[in-house]
Design a protein around this motif. Structure first.
Motif, PDB file in Angstrom:
ATOM      1  N   SER A 172     -58.861 -97.503 -42.513  1.00 42.22           N
ATOM      2  CA  SER A 172     -59.981 -97.461 -41.565  1.00 42.22           C
ATOM      3  C   SER A 172     -61.309 -97.303 -42.298  1.00 42.22           C
ATOM      4  O   SER A 172     -62.325 -97.876 -41.889  1.00 42.22           O
ATOM      5  N   THR A 215     -62.669 -94.455 -35.935  1.00 42.54           N
ATOM      6  CA  THR A 215     -62.368 -95.304 -34.782  1.00 42.54           C
ATOM      7  C   THR A 215     -63.598 -95.451 -33.883  1.00 42.54           C
ATOM      8  O   THR A 215     -63.929 -96.552 -33.425  1.00 42.54           O
ATOM      9  N   SER A 218     -66.465 -97.452 -35.937  1.00 35.88           N
ATOM     10  CA  SER A 218     -66.123 -98.851 -36.225  1.00 35.88           C
ATOM     11  C   SER A 218     -66.080 -99.674 -34.949  1.00 35.88           C
ATOM     12  O   SER A 218     -66.432-100.873 -34.960  1.00 35.88           O
TER      13      SER A 218
END
Length: 452
Positions: A172, A215, A218
């Motif tokens: 990530s 999360t 992004s």
């Protein structure tokens, strides 16, 4: 030029961690490791180069006293302020001229003991893995990408299990670094000046981890096309997404926040700030899902795109719908009873191509499709009287030979190209599409013109 040894690369990686607080970029790692070997292992020239670089100067520009500089180094290296004895000693070294700021950073790192030594070792190991897993140098360039990489190392402590940490966070982070490289203004707008993504963690809903911060950010970075898209979320007088997070109602759940951020519509995040209850505030937003004779329909007062998540196979399992950060309690089963989705006028179903491939969708509302990728996507199941839109803001797209974007129904079909992306398809696939390039930076490549 011969490739440098692993030992030389490990030492240079420690320089990057000590001086910049981030992992090395592949080109920089190779260059400086070769310089170290050419100097016979003498690092004195590198100490001066790293310590007086523009990057190091910028990092320490906000601190002016010797004691503040020592504490800044301790925070960057070990994640803590200096103990009094260490603060006094190193401050005296700076004030007396016994050590320059450039040499002090490495001296403190090399003198680390006990937990501090473990922190440095763990950070170096994470940094080495980060650099090794970069697929190309273009993924990791610029001050904003460096800020994201620093955020990763800031999470590392003496108790970090590196293998678990890397498994949870590295992919990530690399994705976010890539977004920060391609959209630096967008990602920079997410944090206050001098902050990193770490500063957002304390403002996230209860239970959030750094992986959740990735999360959240992004999702926004993927959707946003300019810094103004991000600043539009921030309350007047605020700075960075921390101000947005603290403006949310206390009842906002982590699940709702992450769902809104990943929905493909920033209006879903805006809707969360108006979801309040009690005390004379606005009524709580609602979102409902009903299934009648196999048709799934939506209701309620929530705004923003409607997103869909499948428990198993697309169009053959239970579907969960979310709008404005609110997840509907009714979850239709497309394996047994549900047969289609009806999107009413004023509603938008936002989904990746993979999540709606093969799904029958009708109605006067809008379907907004992202992430076409290279998988065959057929929109022939769409029977909309409302518009069908595709947005290319996450990657270049070369249409699979089996992809059909424009359905046979009377809906208008628009493709919006953003961020210098390129759409490649045959003349037959692109015929009938309205293609919009608002930024004048996108491209369309047409193949197989034939006699069409």
């Amino acid at each position: 030029m011969a490739m440098p040894t692993t030992a030389s690369e490990a030492m240079i990686q420690q320089f990057y961690v000590a001086y910049y607080g981030r992992p090395a970029d592949p080109a920089g790692l190779t260059y400086w490791a070769n310089q170290l070997e050419a100097a016979g292992g003498d690092a004195s020239a590198m100490i001066n180069a790293f310590g007086t670089s523009d990057e190091a100067t910028t990092i320490f520009s906000s601190v002016t006293t010797s004691s503040d500089r020592v504490n800044k180094i301790y925070q960057q290296l070990f994640g803590r302020s200096a103990e009094q004895a260490g603060l006094d000693y190193w401050t005296q070294q700076l004030d007396s001229g016994g050590s320059s700021l450039a040499s002090l950073m490495l001296n403190i790192a090399n003198g680390a003991l006990n937990d501090d030594h473990t922190v440095m070792s763990n950070k170096s190991e994470v940094a080495e893995t980060f650099t090794a897993q970069l697929s190309s140098a273009s993924q990791y360039s610029g001050t904003t990408a460096a800020m994201v990489a620093c955020s990763l190392l800031e999470q590392v402590t003496s108790t970090t299990v590196v293998s678990t940490f890397v498994s949870t966070n590295l992919t990530s982070t690399l994705s976010m670094v890539s977004l920060a490289t391609s959209k630096p203004e967008v990602v920079a707008a997410m944090v206050s000046t001098g902050d990193t993504l770490t500063n957002l963690l304390s403002d996230m809903p209860t239970g959030a981890t750094f992986a959740d911060v990735l999360t959240f950010t992004s999702g926004i970075a993927t959707t946003a096309t300019s810094a103004s898209d991000v600043t539009a979320l921030i309350p007047s007088g605020g700075s960075g997404l921390g101000s947005y997070l603290t403006s949310l109602p206390a009842s906002t759940s982590l699940t709702s926040l992450l769902s809104a951020a990943s929905s493909g519509s920033l209006s879903s995040l805006t809707a969360l700030t108006t979801t309040t209850s009690g005390g004379g505030g606005s009524a709580p937003a609602t979102f409902t899902v009903t299934e009648t004779a196999g048709a799934v329909e939506f209701g309620g007062t929530a705004t923003g795109n409607i997103s869909i998540a499948w428990a198993g196979a697309v169009n053959d399992s239970v579907a969960t719908f979310t709008r404005g950060g609110i997840t509907a309690t009714t979850t239709p089963d497309f394996h047994t009873t549900a047969t289609k989705i009806t999107v009413a006028a004023g509603q938008t179903l936002g989904a990746t191509a993979a999540n709606v491939t093969g799904v029958t969708i009708d109605g006067a509302g809008t379907v907004a499709v992202t992430a076409l990728g290279t998988t065959a996507f057929v929109g022939s199941n769409f029977n909309l009287t409302g518009p069908l839109t595709y947005t290319l803001n996450d990657a270049d797209v070369a249409l699979n030979a089996g992809t059909v974007l424009a359905p046979t129904a009377s809906a208008s079909t628009t493709v919006t190209i953003a961020d210098t992306r390129t759409l490649t398809g045959t003349a037959a696939q692109l015929t009938g599409l309205t293609i919009v390039d608002g930024a004048n930076t996108g491209n369309v490549a047409v193949t197989a013109l034939g006699t069409t």
